[in-house]
Design a protein around this motif. Sequence first.
Motif: not given
Length: 471
Positions: A164-165, A168, A212, A214, A348-349, A358, A380, A384, A386
């Motif tokens: 994810a990082n 982004c 994603s 992110t 992941h979020s 994840s 985390c 991330k 939501s």
Amino acid sequence: MSTTATMTQTAIVQTPTKSSSVRQSPNPNPDGGPKSQKQMSKAERRELQERQRAAKAAAKASGPSTPAAKSSTTPTGAAAKGATQSPASAAKKSGKTSDGKLVKGEQEDISHLHTHAQVDDTTRGLRIFSHFGLPKSPSVTKGDVHPAIIRVGLQFSDFKITGANARCIAMLTAFKAVIQDYVTPPNNTLSRHLMTHLSPQINHLVLARPLSVTMGNAIRQLKLEISGSDIDLPEQDAKNALCTKIDNYIRDRIVIADQVIQETAGKKIKDGDVILTYARSSVVEKVLLRAWEDGKRFSAILVDSRPMLEGKALLKAFTAASIPCTYLLLPSLPSVLPHATTLFVGAHSIHANGAVFSRAGTATVAMMAKMHNVPVVVCCETYKWSETVRWDSFSKNELGKIQMHLYLVVFHLFPGSSARALPTSQNLSVLCPLYDLTPPSYITAVVTEVGVIPPSSMSSIPAALGRTIGA
């Protein structure tokens, strides 16, 4: 008079009533032949097309078809009817000329081909999982797409950039190049037209691989900054200001956030601990490397699984730092759980109800760790987060490339078989979901840059930051 009576009697005998006609033959065609397409219902026309298509496929599989074989696949009534028509009228009705070309102004009906292509798309596995996002390389760019976006899209679809990082940061870096090369059209302002210019760039990335959480949060923040740009500012100064804000977002929400998490999570590690982790998380990797550099001596157990086997890269980083490691696959997890002291995983979020989305397998590892009274710590960043509530990983997920899994297991399960031939098997459907959902009941704590938060208090993250995430 007798002659007239005889003719009337003959006509009555030869002409059946309506009820007897229905009882004698279900075919309403008075000629006794098959129905025309106008008389057929929609289901009957579809069935006729299926039969004709199956006959053509069988003829093609058996060998070169002769004219007689082709005529045998056509209904007798339709052939007789077509024989009485002139070539021009037949071509106009069918939409094709005698040599098979389309008549001018006519378009071939290929909707059934798209339907069957979707049904036979075995790369999506079972039909009930067809709504999962599937990464693909966009062959055609729609709109004015910047070369930097095309390059990043290819890297996303080929899994050259994962996490994810990393995704982004790569997207925001590409957006900086798009903004610098952007020129405001006449009679327009940058704050309004630039968002329109970014739409095809975002759509191209979505076609390559689903966004994603992110990336969605970063895009919303970027649009907010664009809409707030000063219209009186010179264009180049406005573009430079936007690029600076992108750099600040990466620095504050990712880089510095990771540094704070390293310090906070490192306090949970003591000498002699056995740290368990799953797959590869960039945040968890930084936490353990930072703790080792601070002089804490511990050992690590790296659990991995197919199809991506990301733990191999983490194992390489830890062995380079001289951290004692044990590497194993997910089925061997029960044998090492009694020796673990803490489980560190990434995300992941993370959602408002405390559930963690994840890498696939994280929920299994967290559940087994909870059963063995091993604390589960999630590292985390708050970007991330939501605001949605997730209860399962079925409603929305993403599929990995099937070949990543097939080439690893085909020669073990099917010796002598070809991996490329397996997806077309009628008895095999390969499914590679990339993520799963870990319920908040399996999580002990979530380490963020704003502190250690229990899963039940995840909805307080926006208040801790003083604003809404991504707004």
